[in-house]
Enzyme design. Structure first.
Site, PDB file in Angstrom:
ATOM      1  N   SER A 199      -9.777   1.751   2.978  1.00 10.39           N
ATOM      2  CA  SER A 199      -8.898   2.487   2.102  1.00 10.39           C
ATOM      3  C   SER A 199      -7.859   1.631   1.384  1.00 10.39           C
ATOM      4  CB  SER A 199      -8.169   3.573   2.900  1.00 10.39           C
ATOM      5  OG  SER A 199      -7.298   2.973   3.837  1.00 10.39           O
ATOM      6  N   SER A 246     -10.039  -0.453   7.175  1.00 10.33           N
ATOM      7  CA  SER A 246      -9.407  -0.320   5.860  1.00 10.33           C
ATOM      8  C   SER A 246      -8.677  -1.556   5.335  1.00 10.33           C
ATOM      9  CB  SER A 246      -8.430   0.851   5.868  1.00 10.33           C
ATOM     10  OG  SER A 246      -9.121   2.064   5.825  1.00 10.33           O
ATOM     11  N   LYS A 305       0.851  -1.194   0.000  1.00 13.90           N
ATOM     12  CA  LYS A 305       0.000   0.000   0.000  1.00 13.90           C
ATOM     13  C   LYS A 305       0.888   1.246   0.000  1.00 13.90           C
ATOM     14  CE  LYS A 305      -3.905   1.941   2.663  1.00 13.90           C
ATOM     15  NZ  LYS A 305      -4.736   1.799   3.890  1.00 13.90           N
TER      16      LYS A 305
END
Lengths: 486, 92
Positions: A151, A175, A76
């Protein structure tokens, strides 16, 4: 091969059938062909990936295999990676290249992993649909008209689309678990303090935790056992008991003697009936495996989202004050004075949702409102913690849906921020309590993945791995993959 | 509830264009209106939670761990002069 798990890839390298370079190349080829359709990756330095893979093959020859030897892991864009772009998918960090690795990244490298590019995410991890990214929305590989969740949406989509066998995410209010649920993956948010936050771009420091997103429970434990551990560089990280037992905990095939709590507050009106049915089916499966289902209550659940949307924005408004256009990141051109340098740089650099959260936090912390909002939310946070403490006097683990709905359409909720906030109602409470939680695939509703969420007491990841691997051994949901068109 | 969005934006050092203020103002009111529901919770004698675990701040050995890495750390700076960050003039 695109849908192989870490264990399978490792076996193929061990037997000599393949090697790290060949595996990395094949994933990169697939990314090149299909990423435009999914938008899961935002940075991918092919030369760096090949160099890491070559070094890993060499290490295997010279010294044998480490725990993650040659395994490609997508990262990420919130984790600092030395010498490689790290932007948190925000324009304010455009072009930022960290001078150091996050502690988690250091651990992954040390275990022989090959870092496979940076994945798309909601800007500064603020969002539940991956639509707030400065790089544009990510599409769900199961249906490209739909969001992958957020997210960590790019990480989830990358694994679901077969661009990577596993990925790292972070979870402040859901997330990791919500996108894992919406993309059909195993995603763990570990106990607060398990994984060092050093070098992970901060959102809400008392809630943020990194965690693995994988195809299988065993792969998840393998990554976790590398990622977890105390680090002097993060004073909130703690010594992690039992980390060396997690891989073995995945050998479980039954649930004899396990008491599973079913909190009534998570089976409410408004949950998609198909989703609810999949969770009820999963609980029935757990009973068949020997578990006892116990009805419990977590009475303050309904206040978790409100408490979260005071605490998280408050911490964010403090954390994001570092983006001032002076030391790194976007700086406006020719500001008239210092105040303009700050405020115009920040207006130009931050996206709408990030501004909304900073302003919400600045309001909750402002003089005259602090007690009524921030202090009040912190007290409600205590009540939420106590709910779980009481529940765990009766049961070993709690099972709930990870999300009340399956993946929704891109653009469906962007006009009303508040509706979007309610996408996280089932994941938020355990961040407030600092507890570990996992989403694992438990079937499809209208052709889209549904996630079963496990919640355990602090430091009891092993209990989650026991239960999740027993469930996985009795079902085939984790082997389902979407058809991705290029 | 009335929120002075311009005042909050000043506190947060974010310039708000008129368009932004028109959109963000009502959204902020709706978000704060939602979290207002917390006022209904009885928190008499309930302590606050700032950190999920009851722990003390750990202390590490008092040794030097960071080395000089100035050049690499400043490589991302938007404006530098002789190794120093520059900003618009603050003293006349």
């Amino acid at each position: 091969m695109p849908f192989s798990n870490l264990e399978e890839l490792q076996q193929r390298m061990q037997s000599g059938e393949s090697n790290a370079v060949a595996i990395a190349r094949s994933y990169m080829m697939r990314i090149q062909e299909q990423n435009a359709n999914i938008n899961a990756f935002v940075h991918l330095d092919q030369d760096s990936v090949i160099a890491q893979a070559q070094a890993s093959d060499e290490h295997r020859k010279q010294h044998g295999a480490r725990l993650l030897e040659g395994l490609p892991i997508a990262i990420k864009d919130i984790f600092c990676t030395r010498g490689e772009n790290t932007t948190c998918c925000s324009n304010i960090l455009k072009g930022f290249v960290p001078a150091y690795d996050a502690e988690v990244i250091r651990r992954l490298r040390e275990a022989g992993a090959v870092l496979l590019g940076k994945t798309n995410m909601d800007e500064f991890a603020m969002g539940s649909s991956n639509e707030t990214s400065a790089f544009g929305p990510v599409k769900n590989p199961w249906d490209t008209d739909r969001i992958p969740g957020g997210s960590s949406g790019g990480s989830a989509a990358a694994v679901a689309a077969g661009f990577a066998p596993a990925a790292l995410g972070t979870d402040t209010g859901g997330s990791i678990r919500q996108p894992a649920s919406l993309c059909g993956l195993v995603g763990l948010k570990p106990t607060y303090g398990s994984i060092s936050r050093r070098g992970i771009i901060a959102f809400a420091s008392s809630l943020d935790q990194a965690g693995p997103m994988t195809r299988t429970v065993t792969d998840n434990a393998r990554l976790m056992s590398v990622m977890a551990g105390q680090d002097a560089g993060d004073s909130t990280s703690m010594p992690v008991p039992h980390a060396n037992t997690w891989l073995d905990a995945c050998g479980k095939t039954d649930m004899k003697g396990l008491k599973i709590g079913r909190p009534k507050e998570y089976f409410i009106e408004g949950i998609d009936p198909e989703v609810r049915q999949r969770i009820e089916d999963a609980l029935a499966q757990c009973e068949a495996l020997g578990a006892e289902i116990v009805d419990i209550s977590l009475p303050h659940t309904k206040h978790a989202t409100a408490a979260y949307y005071v605490i998280a924005p408050s911490e964010a408004s403090a954390n994001l004050s570092r983006y001032d256009g002076v030391r790194y990141g976007h700086r406006t051109e020719d500001p008239a004075n210092l105040d303009d340098l700050y405020s115009i740089s920040r207006d130009e650099g931050f996206g709408e949702e990030v501004k909304r959260r900073i302003l919400t936090g600045a309001f909750a912390l402002s003089s005259g409102y602090y007690e009524a909002y921030y202090t009040k939310a912190q007290k409600v946070r205590t009540l939420i913690r106590q709910d779980f403490e009481k529940a765990f006097e009766q049961v070993d683990i709690i099972a709930t849906p990870a999300s009340p709905i399956t993946a929704f359409k891109i653009g469906e909720k962007t006009n009303d921020p508040l509706t979007m906030y309610l996408a996280d109602i089932f994941t938020i409470a355990l961040n407030l309590a600092g507890l570990p939680g996992m989403s694992q695939p438990c079937g499809l509703a209208n052709g889209l993945p549904v996630g079963l969420q496990w919640i355990a007491p602090a430091w009891q990841e092993g209990t989650i791995y026991n239960a999740a691997s027993a469930y996985e051994s009795a079902t085939t949901w984790h082997t389902q993959t979407p058809e991705v068109k290029s | 509830m009335d929120i002075d969005v311009h005042k909050i934006a000043r506190l947060a050092r974010i310039r708000l264009t008129d368009d932004e203020a028109t959109t963000l103002g009502p959204q902020l009111v709706s978000i704060i209106g939602y979290v207002e529901s917390l006022q209904a919770v009885d928190t008499e004698n309930v302590p606050t939670t700032a950190h999920p675990h009851d722990i003390f701040m750990p202390l590490r050995d008092d040794t030097v761990t960071n080395s000089d890495n100035r050049e690499a750390l400043q490589a991302s700076a938007p404006a530098l002069d002789s190794g120093l960050y520059t900003v618009p003039k603050v003293i006349e």
